[in-house]
Scaffold this motif. Structure first.
Motif, PDB file in Angstrom:
ATOM      1  N   THR A   1      45.431 -19.986  21.004  1.00 57.04           N
ATOM      2  CA  THR A   1      46.726 -18.906  20.915  1.00 57.04           C
ATOM      3  C   THR A   1      46.584 -18.147  22.148  1.00 57.04           C
ATOM      4  OG1 THR A   1      47.264 -16.987  19.563  1.00 57.04           O
ATOM      5  CG2 THR A   1      44.924 -17.014  20.005  1.00 57.04           C
ATOM      6  N   GLY A   2      47.831 -17.667  22.401  1.00 62.86           N
ATOM      7  CA  GLY A   2      48.008 -16.730  23.490  1.00 62.86           C
ATOM      8  C   GLY A   2      48.032 -17.407  24.930  1.00 62.86           C
ATOM      9  N   GLY A   3      47.886 -16.348  25.992  1.00 68.05           N
ATOM     10  CA  GLY A   3      48.014 -16.965  27.122  1.00 68.05           C
ATOM     11  C   GLY A   3      49.313 -16.912  27.911  1.00 68.05           C
ATOM     12  N   GLN A   4      50.101 -16.589  27.182  1.00 73.31           N
ATOM     13  CA  GLN A   4      51.702 -16.599  27.679  1.00 73.31           C
ATOM     14  C   GLN A   4      52.083 -15.214  28.274  1.00 73.31           C
ATOM     15  OE1 GLN A   4      51.371 -17.635  24.279  1.00 73.31           O
ATOM     16  NE2 GLN A   4      50.742 -19.472  25.021  1.00 73.31           N
ATOM     17  N   GLU A   5      52.752 -15.082  29.271  1.00 73.64           N
ATOM     18  CA  GLU A   5      53.442 -13.910  29.625  1.00 73.64           C
ATOM     19  C   GLU A   5      54.489 -13.465  28.827  1.00 73.64           C
ATOM     20  OE1 GLU A   5      55.471 -11.741  33.771  1.00 73.64           O
ATOM     21  OE2 GLU A   5      54.897 -14.166  33.610  1.00 73.64           O
TER      22      GLU A   5
ATOM     23  N   ILE B   1      50.873  -9.798  28.610  1.00 72.01           N
ATOM     24  CA  ILE B   1      50.317 -11.174  28.530  1.00 72.01           C
ATOM     25  C   ILE B   1      49.657 -11.265  27.026  1.00 72.01           C
ATOM     26  CG2 ILE B   1      47.941 -10.642  29.251  1.00 72.01           C
ATOM     27  CD1 ILE B   1      47.777 -13.814  29.854  1.00 72.01           C
ATOM     28  N   LYS B   2      50.052 -12.370  25.990  1.00 76.56           N
ATOM     29  CA  LYS B   2      49.400 -12.345  24.705  1.00 76.56           C
ATOM     30  C   LYS B   2      48.008 -12.707  24.899  1.00 76.56           C
ATOM     31  CE  LYS B   2      53.124 -14.371  22.064  1.00 76.56           C
ATOM     32  NZ  LYS B   2      53.747 -15.413  21.325  1.00 76.56           N
ATOM     33  N   PRO B   3      47.080 -12.058  24.102  1.00 78.28           N
ATOM     34  CA  PRO B   3      45.668 -12.384  24.275  1.00 78.28           C
ATOM     35  C   PRO B   3      45.458 -13.691  24.110  1.00 78.28           C
ATOM     36  CG  PRO B   3      46.101 -11.003  22.395  1.00 78.28           C
ATOM     37  CD  PRO B   3      47.088 -11.053  23.333  1.00 78.28           C
ATOM     38  N   ALA B   4      44.394 -14.536  24.948  1.00 76.41           N
ATOM     39  CA  ALA B   4      44.375 -15.616  24.968  1.00 76.41           C
ATOM     40  C   ALA B   4      42.762 -15.987  24.205  1.00 76.41           C
ATOM     41  CB  ALA B   4      44.206 -16.430  26.094  1.00 76.41           C
TER      42      ALA B   4
END
Length: 482
Positions: free
Chosen positions: A349-353, A365-368
């Motif tokens: 999940t996450g990792g995207q700006e 950023i979404k938490p990854a």
């Protein structure tokens, strides 16, 4: 209200000899200018050092008087708590709750060391002969250089400044350029409390022009640094050339071990708070979850749910997580997300700006969360300083402990378990300066020592509590016959 702020040297607010300033913008809205600060030169730093060295009355002020002064500073900061909190949010990006807690910590630190001044002194020992005395006394070092980071821009200056002042030292502070505003507010409190001229000095600017003189000037009697391992190592090496006392607290790659007796959802809440609080921008943030195979899948599901549910937005709106402090830090985190994918880890999940709506003008950023991580991967070995968690599977306790210790850092570590033996084995054998049981890796009490092992510290002196007094004083042994 002017957005241009000056250095504080010798009791006066002064412009830099460079005649130029640098800008600090709001990471939640990068089009918003928060303040302009002096782009100082080495000459400005040398002037501040000279002012601190020339001050010769603070050392002779009684410890109790110094304590009363520190209490006054605490009260002044408490009066400014709301504005200091807002400035911290607008410069660093923390949520309002996180920033308010940090400002309160700075207040508490000044009050703590105000009381500690009453305990300053030495020890009395039994002499070998009669009609004699044998005792020790503590003395200030003189003038100290303090170099602080942006991620705790008022708490870390406070836990260096307060013990330095309590023990009778003068100092020069270089705050981080990314968020110097909270330190500036702290100096306004020092000024309003009528700190004697030259005792407290602050110079803003680049490390090459401000930080370097603090580590090379022979009039500096000690250097206390908090920041990256690369810079801290250089600071320690530079100071060592003159045998200057040095204290460096640096990076971390902090693990939390999750054992089968732990409830996976509870463990995910502990780890989520430690990994994603303060946007992961903490040297003690949890960046590795080392999870026993029996609860691995359940834990991954729980931590993915936790991360996906985090509300992200401008800190002043008090979401769960705010933006990165600046674009360089955001890009670094995004780069590590790409590295994790390239290394073969699974991005759960996450990792995207985030670039739309309320996030359009900020650094979000979404938490990854990565699963399937091997401990040799870069995302499991290198400090990321962002909301990225690597989940690593362990076969048993011994395997988990080995993985936890298999990094170059040793700052903070925790274990989630209901097994008393595992908890105590972990505390005894983990290679970290801070060990926790059933707690997140972040969060520190102010009256106990703080510091790391291995490449997380110079392993010289600790900070906070009595250790703060130790660093800023020399011990003289006195033999007295009568």
């Amino acid at each position: 209200m002017s957005l241009e702020h000056r250095n504080y040297i010798g009791g006066d607010w002064k412009e830099s000899s460079s005649g130029t300033t640098f800008e600090v913008v709001n990471p939640a809205n990068t089009s918003e200018l928060v303040g302009c600060y002096q782009a100082s030169t080495s000459d400005d730093t040398e002037e501040a050092i000279a002012a601190a060295v020339a001050q010769n009355s603070w050392e002779s002020t009684s410890p109790v008087q110094r304590g009363e002064f520190l209490s006054t500073v605490a009260r002044k900061l408490d009066e400014r708590k709301q504005s200091a909190t807002k400035t911290l949010v607008r410069e660093e990006g923390k949520t309002r709750a996180e920033a308010s807690g940090e400002v309160q910590r700075a207040i508490d630190i000044f009050e703590y060391y105000a009381q500690k001044t009453r305990d300053l002194g030495g020890t009395v020992k039994a002499p070998s002969g009669g009609r004699s005395k044998l005792y020790t006394k503590r003395e200030p070092l003189g003038t100290v250089g303090l170099i602080t980071p942006w991620n705790y821009p008022i708490a870390i200056p406070a836990w260096k400044i307060a013990p330095a002042l309590a023990t009778g030292n003068t100092f020069v502070l270089k705050p981080a350029s990314a968020a110097p505003g909270p330190a500036r507010i702290l100096f306004e409190c020092l000024d309003e409390a009528e700190v004697p001229d030259g005792v407290a000095n602050m110079v803003t600017g680049a490390g090459s022009s401000v930080g370097t003189p603090l580590t090379t000037n022979s009039d500096i009697d000690a250097v206390s640094f908090t920041g990256s391992t690369a810079v801290g190592t250089a600071v320690a090496q530079s100071a060592a050339e003159d045998l200057t006392r040095v204290q460096c607290e640096m990076g971390g790659k902090n693990p939390t071990v999750v054992m089968p007796s732990a409830d996976p959802k509870e463990a995910a809440e502990i780890l989520g708070a430690g990994a994603f609080g303060t946007t992961g921008q903490s040297c003690t943030a949890a960046s590795r979850a080392i999870v026993h195979e029996d609860v691995y899948d359940e834990f991954v599901d729980a931590i993915v749910e936790y991360a996906a549910g985090i509300e992200i937005g401008p800190g002043l709106e008090n979401p769960d997580m705010g933006p990165h402090v600046n674009r360089d830090e955001l890009h670094s985190t995004l780069e590590y997300v790409d590295i994790g994918i390239e290394e073969g880890a699974i991005l759960e999940t996450g990792g995207q700006e985030l670039t739309e709506g309320v996030h359009a003008d900020g650094l979000y950023i979404k938490p990854a969360v990565f699963s399937g991580v091997d401990n040799e991967m870069r995302i499991a070995q290198e400090e990321i300083f962002g909301p990225v968690l690597a989940v690593i599977e362990a076969e048993d306790f011994e395997h988990a402990l080995g993985l936890a210790n298999d990094v170059e850092y040793g700052l903070s570590a925790s274990i989630v378990t209901q097994d008393y033996t595992e908890a105590n084995e972990f505390v005894d054998r983990i290679e970290a300066g801070v060990a926790k049981v059933n707690e997140k890796t972040t969060g520190l009490e102010l009256h106990v020592p703080f510091g790391g092992y291995k490449n997380s510290s110079t392993n010289t002196y600790r900070e906070q509590g009595d250790a703060g007094i130790d660093f800023f004083t020399s011990v003289k042994t006195v033999y007295e016959n009568y």
